[in-house]
Motif scaffolding. Structure first.
Motif, mmCIF file in Angstrom:
data_model
loop_
_atom_site.group_PDB
_atom_site.id
_atom_site.type_symbol
_atom_site.label_atom_id
_atom_site.label_comp_id
_atom_site.label_asym_id
_atom_site.label_seq_id
_atom_site.Cartn_x
_atom_site.Cartn_y
_atom_site.Cartn_z
ATOM 1 N N LYS A 168 42.628 41.827 41.401
ATOM 2 C CA LYS A 168 41.778 42.904 41.057
ATOM 3 C C LYS A 168 40.177 42.441 41.273
ATOM 4 N N SER A 169 39.329 43.352 41.412
ATOM 5 C CA SER A 169 38.123 43.207 41.625
ATOM 6 C C SER A 169 37.331 43.976 40.619
ATOM 7 N N TYR A 170 36.219 43.173 39.899
ATOM 8 C CA TYR A 170 35.417 43.903 39.150
ATOM 9 C C TYR A 170 33.961 43.369 39.142
ATOM 10 N N SER A 171 33.109 44.205 38.495
ATOM 11 C CA SER A 171 31.819 43.409 38.122
ATOM 12 C C SER A 171 32.237 42.550 36.801
ATOM 13 N N ARG B 184 36.807 39.544 43.372
ATOM 14 C CA ARG B 184 37.956 38.743 42.611
ATOM 15 C C ARG B 184 37.475 37.589 41.875
ATOM 16 N N MET B 185 37.973 37.308 40.778
ATOM 17 C CA MET B 185 37.390 36.454 39.707
ATOM 18 C C MET B 185 37.622 35.013 40.356
ATOM 19 N N GLY B 186 38.480 34.971 41.352
ATOM 20 C CA GLY B 186 38.727 33.595 41.962
ATOM 21 C C GLY B 186 37.313 33.528 42.809
ATOM 22 N N GLU B 187 36.961 34.331 43.365
ATOM 23 C CA GLU B 187 35.718 34.498 44.312
ATOM 24 C C GLU B 187 34.354 34.016 43.172
ATOM 25 N N LEU B 188 34.530 34.791 41.974
ATOM 26 C CA LEU B 188 33.295 34.369 41.366
ATOM 27 C C LEU B 188 33.552 32.772 40.818
ATOM 28 N N ALA B 189 34.578 32.472 40.261
ATOM 29 C CA ALA B 189 34.890 31.157 40.137
ATOM 30 C C ALA B 189 34.163 30.201 41.091
ATOM 31 N N ALA B 190 34.470 30.503 42.568
ATOM 32 C CA ALA B 190 34.111 29.687 43.651
ATOM 33 C C ALA B 190 32.486 29.673 43.617
ATOM 34 N N ALA B 191 31.878 30.689 43.536
ATOM 35 C CA ALA B 191 30.693 30.844 43.283
ATOM 36 C C ALA B 191 29.904 29.940 42.131
#
Length: 313
Positions: A214-217, A239-246
């Motif tokens: 899922k995607s979210y703020s 997706r929270m995996g993308e946030l983690a990567a950032a």
């Protein structure tokens, strides 16, 4: 957000929430913890003379002594293509502004993060993790005076620890379950305060893969290599995996990070008076699938950073 609320149809949600959001939107979430994304631009030197930026310039700006904000454009696939992912990082000198918790189970009814921050004279604040229908945390949450939840959530792998018994210990630290050479139970006993949640960064600061597509703020709590507490916010839904990567990009200098909240409830506030910056979340897959939220929702538990002499709520 609680399971019953998520069972509502999208049409019913908008009809009900548009009327009742101000009084009844704060509820708990059960997001479970996908491949790394590259950073488009990294950090830059602090620019203490400039006002907080409206855009995503990659510069670090002072909001107050010991309090800075920076915004970095990051890579990722936004669920709202017109909303460019821009990661906000608020860094807090915990020597000036020690962290502490405000909790509805002790301090009164749920309220927006900004209202909690005003009540204690905080210079920065963020959601203190997800919560249930009883307004108590879904993971362990306590400070030196009060325990909101003392049940270890086996799905949560990380803890923010603060307020050490021994002043020789780091003022804040993030520890992870299963990290080599880390005795989590022993470290927890060394601190009076803790927030337990899902980890975004692993034992060596690397991005963790998430099963949730899922995607979210989102809002997150982190610690950097200089011992500063960091509140992160992302309005563009990823997706929270993308946030983690950032968050794992070396330029950001973070050693650990925990998921704090997602969707419309995810809030970070930093600064005071005219210098205050407030960042609200909005989009969440299957719940609030647009960028329309610009209001602070009621939440029960908030992590704040405040001068030691500030008043209790």
């Amino acid at each position: 957000m609680s399971a019953p609320a998520r069972a509502l149809s999208a049409a019913m949600k908008r009809a009900v929430l548009s009327l009742l959001c101000a009084v009844a939107c704060g509820r708990g979430r059960r997001h479970p913890p996908p491949p790394p994304a590259a950073i488009v631009d990294g950090g830059a030197a602090i620019d203490a003379a400039a006002p907080p930026p409206a855009g995503c310039d990659g510069q670090r700006h002072a909001l107050a002594p010991g309090l800075t904000i920076e915004r970095h454009r990051i890579a990722g696939t936004s669920a709202l293509p017109t909303l460019t992912p821009c990661l906000e990082l608020v860094r807090v000198d915990v020597g000036r502004y020690p962290p502490r918790l405000v909790m509805a189970s002790r301090d009164g009814a749920p309220r927006p993060v900004t209202t909690w921050a005003d009540a204690v004279g905080a210079v920065a604040a963020v959601n203190a993790g997800m919560f249930g229908d009883d307004h108590r945390a879904l993971g362990q949450l306590r400070d030196r005076d009060h325990v909101d939840r003392d049940r270890d959530n086996p799905r949560y792998g990380g803890w923010l620890l603060f307020d050490p018994h021994d002043p020789a210990d780091p003022a804040v630290r993030i520890v992870g379950r299963g990290c080599a050479g880390v005795d989590v139970a022993a470290l927890r006993r060394r601190y009076r305060g803790e927030v337990q949640s899902y980890r975004l960064l692993g034992c060596d600061g690397e991005a963790l893969a998430w099963a949730d597509a899922k995607s979210y703020s989102a809002a997150a709590i982190a610690v950097d290599r200089h011992g500063r507490l960091v509140f992160a916010h992302l309005r563009a839904p990823l997706r929270m995996g993308e946030l983690a990567a950032a968050l794992a990009t070396p330029a950001f200098d973070l050693v650990g990070a925990l998921y704090a909240e997602g969707g419309p409830e995810a809030t970070v506030v930093a600064g005071t008076g005219a210098a205050r910056v407030t960042s609200y979340g909005s989009y969440e897959t299957g719940f609030w699938e647009d960028d329309s939220n610009h209001t602070g929702w009621d939440v029960p538990n908030v992590l704040v950073a405040a001068p030691p002499a500030s008043a209790p709520p």
